[in-house]
Design an enzyme around this catalytic site. Structure first.
Site, mmCIF file in Angstrom:
data_model
loop_
_atom_site.group_PDB
_atom_site.id
_atom_site.type_symbol
_atom_site.label_atom_id
_atom_site.label_comp_id
_atom_site.label_asym_id
_atom_site.label_seq_id
_atom_site.Cartn_x
_atom_site.Cartn_y
_atom_site.Cartn_z
ATOM 1 N N ASN A 1 0.847 -1.227 -0.041
ATOM 2 C CA ASN A 1 -0.076 -0.181 -0.011
ATOM 3 C C ASN A 1 0.689 1.256 0.037
ATOM 4 O OD1 ASN A 1 -2.278 1.282 0.008
ATOM 5 N ND2 ASN A 1 -3.112 0.922 2.136
ATOM 6 N N HIS B 1 -14.522 -4.862 11.163
ATOM 7 C CA HIS B 1 -14.215 -3.505 11.718
ATOM 8 C C HIS B 1 -15.338 -2.686 11.955
ATOM 9 C CE1 HIS B 1 -9.901 -3.284 9.782
ATOM 10 N NE2 HIS B 1 -10.315 -4.371 10.229
ATOM 11 N N ARG C 1 -13.327 -5.402 15.916
ATOM 12 C CA ARG C 1 -12.598 -4.495 16.217
ATOM 13 C C ARG C 1 -13.270 -3.274 16.377
ATOM 14 N NH1 ARG C 1 -7.572 -2.069 12.273
ATOM 15 N NH2 ARG C 1 -9.385 -0.526 11.877
ATOM 16 N N TYR D 1 -6.580 7.026 12.792
ATOM 17 C CA TYR D 1 -6.645 5.859 11.708
ATOM 18 C C TYR D 1 -7.796 4.831 12.236
ATOM 19 C CZ TYR D 1 -6.159 0.926 10.963
ATOM 20 O OH TYR D 1 -6.327 -0.257 10.512
ATOM 21 N N ASP E 1 -6.833 -1.936 17.676
ATOM 22 C CA ASP E 1 -5.638 -1.861 17.081
ATOM 23 C C ASP E 1 -5.014 -0.397 17.371
ATOM 24 O OD1 ASP E 1 -3.459 -1.626 15.308
ATOM 25 O OD2 ASP E 1 -4.615 -1.783 13.464
ATOM 26 N N HIS F 1 -2.098 0.493 16.569
ATOM 27 C CA HIS F 1 -1.348 0.980 15.395
ATOM 28 C C HIS F 1 0.040 1.741 15.348
ATOM 29 C CE1 HIS F 1 -2.016 2.186 11.070
ATOM 30 N NE2 HIS F 1 -2.563 0.994 10.984
ATOM 31 N N GLU G 1 -3.837 -4.973 19.456
ATOM 32 C CA GLU G 1 -2.862 -5.029 18.335
ATOM 33 C C GLU G 1 -1.656 -3.986 18.165
ATOM 34 O OE1 GLU G 1 -5.053 -5.207 14.790
ATOM 35 O OE2 GLU G 1 -3.236 -4.625 13.616
ATOM 36 N N GLU H 1 1.853 -7.068 11.324
ATOM 37 C CA GLU H 1 1.421 -6.773 9.854
ATOM 38 C C GLU H 1 2.515 -6.126 9.232
ATOM 39 O OE1 GLU H 1 -2.067 -4.224 10.946
ATOM 40 O OE2 GLU H 1 -1.035 -2.618 10.231
ATOM 41 N N ARG I 1 0.461 -11.569 13.461
ATOM 42 C CA ARG I 1 -0.279 -10.844 12.479
ATOM 43 C C ARG I 1 0.272 -10.696 11.225
ATOM 44 N NH1 ARG I 1 -4.845 -8.938 11.964
ATOM 45 N NH2 ARG I 1 -4.595 -6.627 11.690
ATOM 46 N N HIS J 1 -3.159 -10.657 9.000
ATOM 47 C CA HIS J 1 -3.489 -9.423 8.504
ATOM 48 C C HIS J 1 -4.435 -9.393 7.437
ATOM 49 C CE1 HIS J 1 -2.224 -5.000 7.299
ATOM 50 N NE2 HIS J 1 -3.200 -4.854 8.105
ATOM 51 N N ASP K 1 -5.989 -3.646 1.409
ATOM 52 C CA ASP K 1 -4.999 -3.623 0.524
ATOM 53 C C ASP K 1 -4.011 -5.083 0.465
ATOM 54 O OD1 ASP K 1 -4.355 -2.211 3.359
ATOM 55 O OD2 ASP K 1 -2.565 -2.966 3.038
ATOM 56 N N GLU L 1 -8.664 -11.522 10.359
ATOM 57 C CA GLU L 1 -9.473 -10.160 9.902
ATOM 58 C C GLU L 1 -9.969 -10.170 8.558
ATOM 59 O OE1 GLU L 1 -6.469 -7.050 9.373
ATOM 60 O OE2 GLU L 1 -7.909 -5.556 10.003
ATOM 61 N N TRP M 1 1.565 6.828 12.659
ATOM 62 C CA TRP M 1 0.460 6.946 12.293
ATOM 63 C C TRP M 1 -0.229 5.931 12.860
ATOM 64 C CZ3 TRP M 1 -2.089 4.012 8.370
ATOM 65 C CH2 TRP M 1 -3.341 4.292 8.148
HETATM 66 O O1 KDG Z 1 -1.964 -0.286 4.608
HETATM 67 C C1 KDG Z 1 -2.016 -0.001 5.804
HETATM 68 C C2 KDG Z 1 -3.321 -0.904 6.397
HETATM 69 O O2 KDG Z 1 -2.861 -2.269 6.084
HETATM 70 C C3 KDG Z 1 -3.128 -1.029 7.754
HETATM 71 O O3 KDG Z 1 -3.288 0.336 8.368
HETATM 72 C C4 KDG Z 1 -4.592 -1.762 8.354
HETATM 73 O O4 KDG Z 1 -3.443 -1.902 10.558
HETATM 74 C C5 KDG Z 1 -4.484 -2.228 9.701
HETATM 75 C C6 KDG Z 1 -5.213 -3.448 9.999
HETATM 76 O O5 KDG Z 1 -5.161 -3.838 11.337
HETATM 77 O O6 KDG Z 1 -6.181 -3.717 9.418
HETATM 78 MG MG MG Z 2 -3.338 -3.379 12.250
#
Ligand code: KDG
Ligand code: MG
Length: 409
Positions: free
Chosen positions: A37, A122, A147, A159, A217, A219, A243, A269, A290, A319, A323, A346, A409
């Protein structure tokens, strides 16, 4: 059976995908996913310039040897671009092998260990009513685990929170990568997040009861101590997992988190190889792996890391964002169906436009994903439809703190 041709196709039905097509000298076609991505053309160039010329004439059945050849002969190992390219080859060769055998891939991996894969979907919202509607919509889609991502007071964009309201029945279609010449800037406030998130989980538990498995998540945005505090403050709400609570580069960070909380942990991931999991698995610092087939070198290493994890009762939580293309997704659904230590999958639905390009055999019935019994991975790629949707530059957003400091991010 020799590899006669290998072609890289980049298409953008509703987001960008990098697909590898391998054709054998007797006309069998295998498909692989190399989508990364926001950096798609790096993988497509790596494949076209540095991998495709090496594939022509190789034994299409020699999957492990081809994997090791691509990994070791480059000298420059690992990294997301390299491993996504190797993943595309690995998947396409497994697709071919299973098609030649006339079997769905999971049969070659040992056969089914369950009827289908339990998923999580989600849910997100800018406030509690919107979040509750989103949880209901996610459950109505058939997911049995959810989630939870939420807006944070004072933070403009977070995010995982879909920008627009998601009324019940509306298709969840969150894609953080924005098409355009430059990435968008978002903001972040860890203090506000740590104060707000437990109140949201308390409200969700009160609304939906004790039994619904809930995930979150982080992140990669917290320090080990912040993640410890969050894990501990979420313990009353019995999360299925927390996560990516700390940045993925430092496995030692999870030692601190693990010492301080019994909230289950999932990470990986953005990991590329089995070695990224070595410390975490052998020290039992995580509960779920993940990795995604597409970013981890394909089916072969995914299977290996799960066998390693099985010795420590660590399960899969591959994951599955949009994407990862339907091809990459199918690859890991086959792995999940066959391994003993499957945990959860997921599952974000691909758009209808994406499904015009990728004909998916997969089914999702009674909350269980099944990759289908089509020979191979079970996904066909329509090159003509793909050509209708040329590549469009897209970037993931980034975060800055109020004083301008870059943040994860
Ligand atoms: O491209 C970035 C995404 O794959 C990511 O942000 C998705 O964190 C993610 C998730 O847990 O699905
Ligand atoms: Mg994630």
């Amino acid at each position: 059976m020799r590899i006669a041709a290998a072609d890289v196709i980049v298409t953008s039905p509703s987001r960008n995908f990098v697909t590898l097509k391998i054709t054998t000298d007797d006309g069998v076609v295998g498909w692989g996913d190399g989508t990364l991505n926001g950096r798609e053309l790096a993988v497509s160039a790596y494949l076209a310039e540095h991998v495709v010329p090496l594939l022509i004439g190789r034994d299409a059945h020699a999957i492990e040897d081809t994997w090791q050849f691509l990994y070791r002969s480059a000298y420059w190992r690992r990294g997301p671009v390299t491993m996504a390219a190797i993943a595309a080859v690995d998947m396409a060769l497994w697709d071919i092998k299973a098609k030649v055998a006339g079997l769905p891939l999971y049969q070659l991996l040992g056969g089914a260990s369950r009827v289908g894969l339990h998923t999580y979907g989600h849910a997100s919202g800018r406030d509690l009513p919107e979040l509750f509607d989103s949880v209901r919509a996610t459950l109505a889609e058939g997911h049995r685990s959810v989630r939870i991502q939420t807006a944070i007071p004072g933070v403009k964009a977070v995010y995982g929170v879909a920008a627009q309201a998601q009324a019940s029945g509306e298709r969840y279609d969150y894609e953080p990568a924005g098409r355009g010449p430059l990435p968008t800037e978002e903001d972040w406030d860890t203090g506000a997040y740590l104060r707000h998130l437990p109140t949201v989980f308390e409200a969700v538990r009160n609304e939906f009861g004790a039994e619904l498995p809930l995930l979150h998540d982080g992140h990669h945005r917290m320090t080990p101590l912040q993640a410890s505090r969050l894990g501990r403050s979420l313990e009353p709400y019995d999360l299925f997992w927390l996560e990516d609570c700390t940045p993925a580069e430092n496995p030692q960070a999870l030692e601190v988190v693990r010492r301080n909380t019994i909230t289950p942990l999932a990470i990986g991931e953005v990991f590329n190889t089995v070695w990224d999991f070595q410390h975490l698995i052998s020290n039992q610092l995580i509960d779920y792996v993940r990795a995604a087939s597409t970013h981890f070198g394909g089916v072969s290493p995914l299977r290996k890391v799960m066998d390693f994890a099985a010795q420590y009762q660590i399960k899969s939580g591959f994951h599955g964002p949009t994407d990862v293309s339907p091809i990459g997704f199918a690859a890991q659904v086959h792995v999940g169906l066959s391994i003993h230590n499957f945990g959860i999958q997921e599952y974000m639905l691909h758009s209808d436009r994406t499904n015009r390009v990728f004909d998916q055999g997969m089914t999702f019935v009674d909350g269980y994903l099944h990759p289908s019994d089509r020979p191979g991975l079970g996904v066909d790629f329509d090159e003509q439809v793909a050509a209708e949707f040329p590549y469009q530059r897209a970037y993931l957003p980034f975060n800055r703190l109020p004083d301008g400091t870059m943040h994860d991010w």
